[in-house]
Design a protein around this motif. Structure first.
Motif: not given
Length: 104
Positions: A62-81
């Motif tokens: 992966h490069d930085n641009n690929m990672v920017l397309a991700y919304d990563v959700y918290c495993p505990k509360c399910r909010n976007i980190m």
């Protein structure tokens, strides 16, 4: 250290939601069978509590641009980190923090 496999969902705006799943897999198993996964790291904060940060890992480069397309959700509360660091290398990606769980 906890390891979370991830399932990916497509958003209409071209981004992807990364939803971690709790399991009892080892990191070696998840690295072999899942394209993306999270690991957690615990740090003591200046208030005497413990903050949890999550590192995103990828099987494929992966490069930085690929990672920017991700919304990563918290495993505990399910909010976007929030991503708080850039990628370390093409397989060890950025650190993420849940502002809700870490109360910041």
């Amino acid at each position: 250290m906890a390891v979370f496999d991830i399932y990916k969902t497509d958003h209409k705006d071209g981004t992807y939601g990364l939803h971690p799943c709790s399991n009892y897999y080892t990191e070696d198993y998840v690295k072999k069978y899942y394209s993306l996964y999270l690991t957690d790291e615990l740090y003591r904060n200046d208030r005497g509590g413990i903050d949890v940060y999550y590192r995103l890992h990828a099987r494929e480069p992966h490069d930085n641009n690929m990672v920017l397309a991700y919304d990563v959700y918290c495993p505990k509360c399910r909010n976007i980190m929030c991503q708080i660091t850039t990628i370390e290398d093409e397989h060890t990606l950025g650190y993420y923090e849940c502002k809700h769980c870490n109360k910041k």
